[in-house]
Design a protein around this motif. Sequence first.
Motif, short mmCIF file in Angstrom:
data_model
loop_
_atom_site.label_atom_id
_atom_site.label_comp_id
_atom_site.label_asym_id
_atom_site.label_seq_id
_atom_site.Cartn_x
_atom_site.Cartn_y
_atom_site.Cartn_z
N ALA A 68 20.92 -11.70 -39.56
CA ALA A 68 22.02 -10.27 -39.22
C ALA A 68 23.22 -10.31 -40.37
CB ALA A 68 22.52 -10.11 -38.03
N ILE A 117 17.83 -5.15 -41.56
CA ILE A 117 18.74 -5.21 -40.72
C ILE A 117 18.98 -3.73 -40.10
CG2 ILE A 117 21.12 -5.69 -39.84
CD1 ILE A 117 21.05 -7.76 -42.29
N ASP A 118 19.67 -2.84 -40.63
CA ASP A 118 20.06 -1.54 -40.36
C ASP A 118 19.24 -0.49 -41.14
OD1 ASP A 118 21.66 -1.81 -42.03
OD2 ASP A 118 23.32 -1.23 -40.99
N PHE A 139 18.89 -3.84 -35.37
CA PHE A 139 18.14 -5.08 -35.83
C PHE A 139 16.67 -4.44 -36.23
CE2 PHE A 139 16.12 -9.34 -35.71
CZ PHE A 139 16.89 -10.07 -36.53
N ARG A 156 16.02 -6.33 -31.03
CA ARG A 156 17.14 -6.72 -30.28
C ARG A 156 18.00 -5.57 -29.53
NH1 ARG A 156 20.53 -11.14 -33.93
NH2 ARG A 156 18.98 -12.64 -34.45
#
Length: 213
Positions: A68, A117-118, A139, A156
Amino acid sequence: MKTSFICAAFAALQLALLPGCTTVQIQDLKVASDRVVGGFINPESVAYDAKDKVLYAGNFGSPKLDPALKDGMGYISKVGLDGRILEQRALPAAGSAPMHKPKGIWIEGDRLWVTDIDAVWIFDLKTKKGRKLALPVGFANDPAVAGNVLYVSDNRNDQLVRVEPADFLNAKGEPKVTTVFTGAQINPNGLYPARDGMLLMTGFDIDPSQAKK
């Protein structure tokens, strides 16, 4: 720390398959190479480009294993079926926006999608042109394309989102992003579109206290 792995390409796996799928036998497995190869830095996933018969391997890039961490050190390598690295930093192209921690990879035709990640990236494998799309997730783990729709799992935060059109590389304006579900206690991880139009996904139990870490 550089990570090594055994590079192997398989014809198929013997699985407990759902109705409508064809069962294959374990003897159908074919190993393309059993050499242990190095040169990767915390690789997370590998995808096969059937058109050019090569592999694309995502690297976190940093010696610290933190999936992350937004440090701009991530990249994707182009690898031969024998494990030989053809291009260490094939994607993104030089001068592009930074990639952080590439995870799931999906390849279809000349397009490659990878979660980060995003966000989710899309690349043209011929020109290396890329586009990064921010997503309402914390996530992003795995991408899967079904028709003109791209699905992305957030394991997540127990979410699944869809992006339309899936091929948004040259689309004008922002693609449409929709949350398919959230809080369903599935924690979707791997995704794969079935032939009957259903979306198969793997999920797992997760400690809520660890969900945001």
